[in-house]
Design an enzyme around this catalytic site. Structure first.
Site, PDB file in Angstrom:
ATOM      1  N   HIS A 269       9.093  52.075   0.180  1.00  0.00           N
ATOM      2  CA  HIS A 269       9.267  53.434   1.229  1.00  0.00           C
ATOM      3  C   HIS A 269      10.292  53.308   1.834  1.00  0.00           C
ATOM      4  CE1 HIS A 269       4.427  53.064   2.326  1.00  0.00           C
ATOM      5  NE2 HIS A 269       4.663  52.035   1.406  1.00  0.00           N
TER       6      HIS A 269
ATOM      7  N   ASP B  29      17.458  57.345   5.777  1.00  0.00           N
ATOM      8  CA  ASP B  29      15.724  57.303   5.574  1.00  0.00           C
ATOM      9  C   ASP B  29      15.041  57.310   4.938  1.00  0.00           C
ATOM     10  OD1 ASP B  29      13.509  56.149   7.438  1.00  0.00           O
ATOM     11  OD2 ASP B  29      14.243  58.040   9.469  1.00  0.00           O
TER      12      ASP B  29
END
Length: 466
Positions: free
Chosen positions: A155, A369
């Site tokens: 992720h 991110d």
């Protein structure tokens, strides 16, 4: 069967049902709906240290708790996962620490998770391992249960080999991941970084998206594929909330409570050094100082939910952010107006959607991110096709939301210019950009993401030995 660090439930007061409620996190939001439809099982820690909980069912899911001790949490989770891997995988924004005791704990806990899967998985089951805390699990599963179909999804970003090279246990991590049939990433660049590391540190043969994994005898044992599968959100749920009269009214109330400023800017982040909160505050303070933004006309709401408060870097970050907010407000506030409304809380999704509806400009200034689902939630909530999204090019969401105002958060002057573009954007331009972004997200929701990954995992691999 899904395997993740945490189960998708939290404890709640005994008077509420069976004592458990679904967790609010992004991973749970992404996977729980699919799991309830497929009668799946979920393996993970239940949230309390030094406590044994037997397998149980909740919300049509079979839940298999893994026990963790206080030492495990300190060494495996706070240590290796969040003070070694997290900063390393986020471009070394903070210096990673390398401790052999942390690595030993990481290996031990990963084996405990793998053992739980081995005990409970049916023959030929599909196993989907989640995220950087469990990178050794795929290899452990393949050795113990070659009948299983194994997927892994990362992720967070995967670093380039030049950064990953710092990790003393780099070969073991790559080998652990290559136990999977399919390794998924948020961006094509992450998948590319992983394949380059597999080639460089293990000497693996990489052809297109296939990594040919060899056994000790030099023969190919299986083919692991590495691909990008950008994660998304529950579009239907966010859209339904954004249409509720009480949430629309709550958004109006938020604006009234702030004195009905001309412009509300919004930042929503975990309080993490990767999110660029300090850069955002610096840019906003300079705009106030230069008079381009006036406290009578504009307010910045900064939601910074608590995160890893026992880790030193996070404690220091909180002190710095709160000090900066205090300085800005002390300098620019009036009796009637506040420059920054700082909220160090987590909020339910209903309140978040009201904030999205109240905000004219969303600021996503991440330094690095994996995806950033807040950006996608904001766009989804803007059902009137208004508002502006200022988005860091270093967030995975920038690959899909190309009509956002993209910027480099390290460039403070560029960030200031982009904020002012958002503030002064015409309705026509805002509508054109927002419609384009909304189309992209509506066509690629979280169900699309999970179906894409699982379909790819269950495809037959055509071996390319040319």
């Amino acid at each position: 069967m899904v395997v993740s660090n945490r189960l998708p439930v939290d404890r709640c007061p005994k008077e509420e049902g069976d004592g458990w409620r679904r967790s609010p996190g992004g991973l749970v939001t992404a996977l729980a709906p699919m799991m309830t439809k497929t009668e799946g099982a979920w393996v993970g820690w239940h949230g309390a240290p030094d406590e044994t909980v037997k397998p149980f069912s909740h919300d049509n899911m079979d839940l298999i708790p893994v026990q963790l001790s206080e030492d495990d949490i300190e060494l495996y989770y706070e240590g290796f996962s969040n003070a070694t891997l997290w900063p390393l995988y986020h471009d070394v924004i903070a210096p990673p620490e390398f401790h052999r005791t942390w690595w030993d704990a990481y290996r031990r806990v990963n084996r405990r998770f793998a053992d739980a899967v081995v005990r409970h998985a049916a023959h030929g089951a599909t196993i989907w391992v989640q995220d950087y805390q469990l990178q050794l699990v795929p290899r452990l599963l393949r050795e113990a249960r070659p009948d299983l179909r194994i997927g892994f999804f990362n992720h967070i970003p995967f670093p380039p080999p030049e950064i990953f090279a710092q990790l003393p246990w780099r070969r073991a991590i790559i080998d652990g991941l290559l136990g999977a049939d399919l390794v998924g990433f948020q961006r094509n660049s992450d998948a590319g970084n992983f394949m380059r590391s597999a080639r460089r540190f293990l000497g693996a043969s990489v052809k297109q998206q296939q990594v040919h994994v060899k056994g000790g005898d030099g023969e190919i044992t299986h083919i692991a594929r590495a691909q990008a599968f950008p994660i998304s959100i529950d579009v239907k749920h966010i859209g339904e909330l954004a249409a509720k009269p009480e949430i629309i009214e709550r958004a109006r109330q938020i604006r009234r409570d702030l004195g009905n400023p001309k412009v509300i800017m919004l930042g929503v982040d975990r309080l993490d050094y990767t999110k660029g909160i300090r850069h955002r505050l610096k840019a906003y303070e300079e705009l106030l100082n230069e008079g381009k933004v006036k406290v009578e006309d504009a307010t910045l709401i900064q939601v910074a939910s608590p995160s890893r408060e026992r880790v030193e870097h996070y404690r220091l970050l909180r002190e710095e952010v709160e000090g900066t907010v205090g300085h800005i407000n002390g300098t620019y506030d009036t009796i009637q107006n506040t420059a920054v409304r700082y909220l160090h809380h987590s909020y339910p999704v209903e309140e978040m959607v009201a904030l999205y509806l109240a905000a004219d400009v969303m600021l996503v200034t991440a330094l690095r991110d994996g995806m950033n689902l807040v950006a996608k939630e904001y766009v989804t909530a803007r059902t009137n096709n208004d508002g502006a999204l200022v988005l860091s090019e270093f967030a995975g969401a920038a690959d899909q939301l190309k009509q956002a105002l993209l910027m480099n958060p390290h460039d403070i002057d560029g960030l200031k210019d982009t904020i002012m573009r958002a503030v002064n954007m015409t309705e026509k331009e805002a509508g054109r950009r927002m419609r384009s972004m909304r189309r992209q997200i509506l066509d690629h929701d979280v169900d699309h993401w999970s179906a894409d990954f699982l379909n790819a995992l269950n495809e037959k691999v055509i071996r390319d030995d040319s």
